[in-house]
Motif scaffolding. Structure first.
Motif, PDB file in Angstrom:
ATOM      1  N   TYR A 148       0.816  -1.226   0.000  1.00  0.00           N
ATOM      2  CA  TYR A 148       0.000   0.000   0.000  1.00  0.00           C
ATOM      3  C   TYR A 148       0.850   1.277   0.000  1.00  0.00           C
ATOM      4  CZ  TYR A 148      -2.756   3.818   1.872  1.00  0.00           C
ATOM      5  OH  TYR A 148      -3.325   5.048   2.067  1.00  0.00           O
ATOM      6  N   TYR A 149       1.999   1.237   0.702  1.00  0.00           N
ATOM      7  CA  TYR A 149       2.815   2.443   0.883  1.00  0.00           C
ATOM      8  C   TYR A 149       3.185   3.129  -0.436  1.00  0.00           C
ATOM      9  CZ  TYR A 149       6.251  -1.327   0.254  1.00  0.00           C
ATOM     10  OH  TYR A 149       6.920  -2.424  -0.210  1.00  0.00           O
ATOM     11  N   VAL A 150       3.306   2.373  -1.529  1.00  0.00           N
ATOM     12  CA  VAL A 150       3.691   3.024  -2.793  1.00  0.00           C
ATOM     13  C   VAL A 150       2.564   3.918  -3.326  1.00  0.00           C
ATOM     14  CG1 VAL A 150       5.396   1.293  -3.488  1.00  0.00           C
ATOM     15  CG2 VAL A 150       3.007   1.036  -4.245  1.00  0.00           C
ATOM     16  N   LEU A 151       1.327   3.590  -2.965  1.00  0.00           N
ATOM     17  CA  LEU A 151       0.204   4.418  -3.422  1.00  0.00           C
ATOM     18  C   LEU A 151       0.218   5.776  -2.706  1.00  0.00           C
ATOM     19  CD1 LEU A 151      -2.358   4.828  -5.066  1.00  0.00           C
ATOM     20  CD2 LEU A 151      -3.619   3.501  -3.363  1.00  0.00           C
ATOM     21  N   THR A 152       0.401   5.752  -1.382  1.00  0.00           N
ATOM     22  CA  THR A 152       0.516   7.012  -0.639  1.00  0.00           C
ATOM     23  C   THR A 152       1.650   7.857  -1.211  1.00  0.00           C
ATOM     24  OG1 THR A 152       0.063   5.677   1.303  1.00  0.00           O
ATOM     25  CG2 THR A 152       0.597   7.975   1.692  1.00  0.00           C
ATOM     26  N   GLU A 153       2.760   7.196  -1.476  1.00  0.00           N
ATOM     27  CA  GLU A 153       3.943   7.934  -1.938  1.00  0.00           C
ATOM     28  C   GLU A 153       3.711   8.522  -3.325  1.00  0.00           C
ATOM     29  OE1 GLU A 153       5.689   7.790   0.823  1.00  0.00           O
ATOM     30  OE2 GLU A 153       6.856   9.445   0.013  1.00  0.00           O
ATOM     31  N   LEU A 154       2.952   7.811  -4.159  1.00  0.00           N
ATOM     32  CA  LEU A 154       2.612   8.346  -5.482  1.00  0.00           C
ATOM     33  C   LEU A 154       1.734   9.588  -5.334  1.00  0.00           C
ATOM     34  CD1 LEU A 154       2.541   8.132  -8.628  1.00  0.00           C
ATOM     35  CD2 LEU A 154       0.426   6.816  -8.340  1.00  0.00           C
ATOM     36  N   VAL A 155       0.751   9.504  -4.440  1.00  0.00           N
ATOM     37  CA  VAL A 155      -0.133  10.660  -4.224  1.00  0.00           C
ATOM     38  C   VAL A 155       0.703  11.856  -3.760  1.00  0.00           C
ATOM     39  CG1 VAL A 155      -2.071  11.556  -2.876  1.00  0.00           C
ATOM     40  CG2 VAL A 155      -2.158   9.225  -3.772  1.00  0.00           C
ATOM     41  N   ARG A 156       1.670  11.585  -2.884  1.00  0.00           N
ATOM     42  CA  ARG A 156       2.554  12.664  -2.421  1.00  0.00           C
ATOM     43  C   ARG A 156       3.326  13.252  -3.600  1.00  0.00           C
ATOM     44  NH1 ARG A 156       3.185  12.476   2.672  1.00  0.00           N
ATOM     45  NH2 ARG A 156       3.460  10.227   2.829  1.00  0.00           N
ATOM     46  N   ALA A 157       3.810  12.369  -4.477  1.00  0.00           N
ATOM     47  CA  ALA A 157       4.651  12.823  -5.590  1.00  0.00           C
ATOM     48  C   ALA A 157       3.872  13.638  -6.622  1.00  0.00           C
ATOM     49  CB  ALA A 157       5.314  11.626  -6.265  1.00  0.00           C
ATOM     50  N   VAL A 158       2.619  13.295  -6.868  1.00  0.00           N
ATOM     51  CA  VAL A 158       1.876  14.034  -7.910  1.00  0.00           C
ATOM     52  C   VAL A 158       1.392  15.391  -7.414  1.00  0.00           C
ATOM     53  CG1 VAL A 158       1.114  11.930  -9.093  1.00  0.00           C
ATOM     54  CG2 VAL A 158      -0.411  13.045  -7.452  1.00  0.00           C
ATOM     55  N   GLY A 159       1.321  15.577  -6.101  1.00  0.00           N
ATOM     56  CA  GLY A 159       0.939  16.897  -5.575  1.00  0.00           C
ATOM     57  C   GLY A 159      -0.539  17.195  -5.722  1.00  0.00           C
ATOM     58  N   LYS A 160      -0.879  18.439  -5.493  1.00  0.00           N
ATOM     59  CA  LYS A 160      -2.290  18.858  -5.433  1.00  0.00           C
ATOM     60  C   LYS A 160      -3.002  18.815  -6.783  1.00  0.00           C
ATOM     61  CE  LYS A 160      -3.028  20.428  -1.133  1.00  0.00           C
ATOM     62  NZ  LYS A 160      -4.086  19.829  -0.311  1.00  0.00           N
ATOM     63  N   ASN A 161      -2.249  19.046  -7.859  1.00  0.00           N
ATOM     64  CA  ASN A 161      -2.892  19.161  -9.177  1.00  0.00           C
ATOM     65  C   ASN A 161      -2.340  18.155 -10.175  1.00  0.00           C
ATOM     66  OD1 ASN A 161      -4.643  21.497  -8.665  1.00  0.00           O
ATOM     67  ND2 ASN A 161      -2.679  22.515  -8.288  1.00  0.00           N
ATOM     68  N   PRO A 162      -2.734  16.914 -10.063  1.00  0.00           N
ATOM     69  CA  PRO A 162      -2.182  15.892 -10.952  1.00  0.00           C
ATOM     70  C   PRO A 162      -2.679  16.057 -12.383  1.00  0.00           C
ATOM     71  CG  PRO A 162      -3.973  14.992  -9.643  1.00  0.00           C
ATOM     72  CD  PRO A 162      -3.754  16.381  -9.143  1.00  0.00           C
ATOM     73  N   ASP A 163      -1.888  15.571 -13.341  1.00  0.00           N
ATOM     74  CA  ASP A 163      -2.367  15.534 -14.720  1.00  0.00           C
ATOM     75  C   ASP A 163      -3.483  14.485 -14.796  1.00  0.00           C
ATOM     76  OD1 ASP A 163      -1.180  12.834 -15.930  1.00  0.00           O
ATOM     77  OD2 ASP A 163       0.273  13.710 -14.537  1.00  0.00           O
ATOM     78  N   THR A 164      -4.223  14.516 -15.902  1.00  0.00           N
ATOM     79  CA  THR A 164      -5.404  13.662 -16.024  1.00  0.00           C
ATOM     80  C   THR A 164      -5.052  12.177 -15.916  1.00  0.00           C
ATOM     81  OG1 THR A 164      -6.324  15.322 -17.465  1.00  0.00           O
ATOM     82  CG2 THR A 164      -7.428  13.195 -17.461  1.00  0.00           C
ATOM     83  N   ARG A 165      -3.968  11.793 -16.524  1.00  0.00           N
ATOM     84  CA  ARG A 165      -3.593  10.372 -16.518  1.00  0.00           C
ATOM     85  C   ARG A 165      -3.291   9.903 -15.089  1.00  0.00           C
ATOM     86  NH1 ARG A 165       0.347   6.466 -17.146  1.00  0.00           N
ATOM     87  NH2 ARG A 165       0.029   5.021 -18.868  1.00  0.00           N
TER      88      ARG A 165
END
Lengths: 386, 354
Positions: free
Chosen positions: A263-280
């Motif tokens: 699960y931890y990689v999902l949290t870390e991805l959310v952290r990496a994309v920031g507040k305004n992720p691209d559509t993909r």
């Protein structure tokens, strides 16, 4: 309906939310004190004995067991909450988790009273570590192919043979193992296996480490040479362990640990994309969260069935099948999406390290606790196909 | 939703079993099954299940109505029952009484807009509106300078271009050019197009989950009947594993949809946790429709690809229902944005909020 599958929308009662807050506060304190780093699942300190004792002191081990054995007579749903919070925080649960989830319940059901009084309270205090002796060289998921022999002798049995892939055997105080007491019969190839309580730190047992592709060390080969087990360490019915082993599996297969290991990689991805992720990235995250939410609803629903005293074998197998396939794919999906993360994301290095570890972890997830193929066989039987 | 205690759902089940047998419907090329089914549903008050009694409805609870939709999904019902229920529910939000007869809702897509003009008329276009051609009235959600309004519109006052959805049911384009509504009132505070799309999405999720249950059932049955290479195909391990995967997809859809329905039925606010439940259900059920439907067809072989066989009634409708009230990719983007906006450390608290 042929299948009559039901997953009622069980909601966690208010006492669970209160408990969740307590567990989170406890884990935050442990992290602040340096017991473990939630962002480093690949660390080597995962048997943390002091942490285990502190979890016991909080009353979070043996939660559903009777008070006379040191338990707390709380609900499966409360235990569920503790398990998922520990898992999500990457807490070092290796030392106590097997005892709490599986070995303790087996002892409760099958051990003589004096052994229950001796061991269960110590499990609840976080003092003892258990291993599970099922697989053998050339058996694995085919439990009934086990050959390690328990031969009758004065006052007990002599054990000769080898168990393998035994997690935590090197730190364990006890192992609950299955040995062959009779050959299988023509009518029933499951016959002839008996469950034993084995004390690990005794002569006649040799534990040999087996390294894993993650770089960690958790597996062992355990060799028994004329190892003596007294009669009162037999658990349950002689030659009938297969019945005991299969009825315990709903507990092992449907819990939150069966979809949260990466699960931890999902949290870390959310952290990496920031507040305004691209559509993909947004779409990818949205799908993963929807899938995670659905599995959790299924898993909570099975916990509710267990609490109601049911044996949801098929439902639990479905949750484990879908859950482990998901947690196995998760690091690969996150890797896909991480290709679009800005080079200067502040947690980029953490994300890459976690991904590397999670991708190496992934292959084991659909093997431990019953392979996907075995589970699908159980589901097929539940559907009336075999 | 204990269905055994739910008399509304039991009534629906009985009507479907008597009048919506898939094999009978499939063999009836003239569509003469439709009128008696609709009549029986209307007599039982099911199309207006969600409408309070003082608004011409039968005043069933949200939970009871949701279990009617599950049953409708299991029978792949192809009359505008879900649509009329949704329309009645939408009108009831603004305390507008429901008329008798078939209804539908517009817009049925999150991207289409209908506007309330300054002179009190409605304009705009809504595509993919289910059963608009069959409807006598349309419940419309319209945006205006003072927020959202809910209106009852006569279908005859709109331009309706017939379209066909994947399942063979009408999925039409409705154009409103200065249409004067029969009734119009402001939507309740906080009610917006997302609210309507989420409710519609939960309805479709339950229908998809129901269709998957039926696909699992008929696939298991067929595998136990069909002999190939001198044994029942259910005895082949590859077939067993495929059916186990179909059972998993069906179970996931059921769990996601019933959880979302429960959240809607017991929710006090359209908060983030509610959004997660409803959006996740539409996403996961749509994914299950794709994966599960493919397996059901694989198990059935060529026979399941024929128009004579009933499988398509379930498989194609489940696929079609993915598109109504926002597709899975639409909701995935919205859910992903919400998760990103809340931040990484709030993801787990959101997932574990109930």
């Amino acid at each position: 309906m042929t299948a009559a599958l039901r997953f009622d929308p069980i909601r966690l009662p208010p006492e669970c939310e209160k408990l969740r807050k307590e567990v989170r506060a406890f884990l935050a304190d442990e992290i602040a004190a340096g017991t473990f780093d939630p962002h480093k699942p690949n660390r080597e300190d995962t048997d943390a004995p002091e942490f285990s004792r502190r979890v016991g002191e909080r009353g979070w081990l043996g939660m559903t067991w009777p008070k006379k054995y040191g338990g707390h007579e709380r609900s499966f749903l409360e235990r569920y909450v503790v398990t998922e919070e520990m898992r999500v925080a990457n807490a070092p649960t290796r030392r106590f988790f097997v005892a709490d989830r599986q070995s303790g319940p087996v002892l409760l059901k099958y051990a003589p009273e004096h052994i229950k009084m001796d061991i269960l309270p110590r499990i609840c205090r976080g003092e003892v570590c258990f291993a599970i002796g099922m697989s053998e060289p050339n058996s694995g998921s085919d439990l009934f192919a086990a050959k390690t022999k328990a031969t009758r002798t004065d006052g007990g049995y002599l054990i000769n043979g080898t168990k393998i892939w035994t997690s935590s055997a090197h730190i364990a105080d006890y192992m609950i193992a299955i040995f062959r007491t009779s050959p299988p019969t023509k009518e029933n190839r499951r016959h002839g296996l008996t469950q034993f309580l084995v004390k690990m730190k005794q002569p006649g047992i040799q534990v040999n480490p087996i390294g894993q592709i993650t770089g960690q060390y958790e597996f062992n080969e355990v060799v028994f040479t004329d190892y003596f087990v007294p009669d009162d360490h037999v658990l349950g019915e002689i030659d009938g362990a297969w019945k005991q082993a299969t009825s315990e599996l709903a507990y092992e297969r449907s819990g939150p640990e069966r979809f949260l290991e990466t699960y931890y990689v999902l949290t870390e991805l959310v952290r990496a994309v920031g507040k305004n992720p691209d559509t993909r990235s947004a779409e990818g995250i949205g799908r993963l969260v929807a899938q995670l939410h659905t599995m959790r609803r299924m898993s909570v629903s099975v916990a509710g069935m267990l609490q109601a005293g049911k044996e949801p074998v098929v439902e639990a197998s479905i949750v484990k099948d879908i859950g482990t396939v998901w947690e196995q794919q998760l690091p690969h999906r996150v890797r896909d999406l991480a290709a679009f993360v800005e080079e200067n994301a502040t947690n980029r290095e953490t994300l890459e390290n976690q991904l590397s570890f999670a991708i190496k972890t992934a292959p084991k997830l659909t093997i431990q606790g019953g392979t996907t193929e075995v589970l699908r066989g159980i589901i097929a039987r539940g559907l009336g196909l075999r | 939703m204990a269905e055994s205690e739910n008399i509304v759902a039991e009534t629906a089940e009985k009507i479907f079993a008597d009048l919506a047998d898939a094999q009978t419907i499939n063999s009836d090329k003239k569509g003469s099954w439709k009128a008696p089914l609709w009549q029986a549903l209307s007599d039982a008050g099911l199309p207006l299940a969600w409408v309070p009694e003082d608004c011409n409805g039968s005043g069933a609870s949200l939970a009871e109505g949701f279990s009617v939709l599950s049953a409708a999904g299991r029978f792949a019902v192809a009359v505008p029952l879900a649509e009329t229920m949704l329309a009645g529910w939408l009108l009831a939000q603004a305390r507008i009484a429901s008329p008798d007869g078939e209804m539908t809702v517009a817009p049925a897509s999150p991207k289409d807009r209908i506007t309330l003009n300054a002179n009190g008329t409605l304009s705009g276009r809504a595509r993919g509106v289910p059963f608009a051609k069959a409807a006598k009235h349309i419940a419309v959600l319209a945006g205006g300078s003072n927020g959202f309004s809910i209106a009852l519109v006569e279908a005859g006052a709109c331009r309706i271009e017939a379209g066909l959805g994947l399942g063979g049911d009408n999925s039409d384009t409705v154009t409103l050019a200065n249409v004067r509504p029969v009734a119009i009132k402001p939507a309740p505070k906080g009610f917006d197009q997302t609210s309507l799309m989420l409710m519609g999405g939960v309805a479709r999720s339950l229908q998809i989950a129901g269709a998957l249950e039926s696909m699992l059932e008929i696939s298991v049955r067929y595998s136990n009947e069909r002999v190939a290479f001198e044994k029942k195909i259910s005895k082949f391990q590859a077939v067993q594993h495929n059916l186990a995967k179909l059972a998993g997809e069906s179970a996931a859809a059921l769990a996601a949809a019933t959880s979302a329905a429960d959240a809607v039925a017991n929710s006090i606010a359209f908060d983030d946790a509610f959004f997660l439940e409803a959006a996740a259900a539409k996403i996961r059920c749509s994914e299950a429709a794709e994966k599960g439907g493919a397996i059901a067809h694989q198990v059935h072989g060529a026979i399941g690809f024929t128009i004579e066989h009933i499988l398509h009634r379930y498989s194609l409708r489940a696929l079609a229902w993915r598109d109504d009230f926002g597709s899975e990719s639409y909701w995935a983007v919205e859910l992903g944005k919400l998760v990103a906006d809340r931040g990484a450390d709030e993801l787990w608290p959101l997932v574990a909020s109930r």
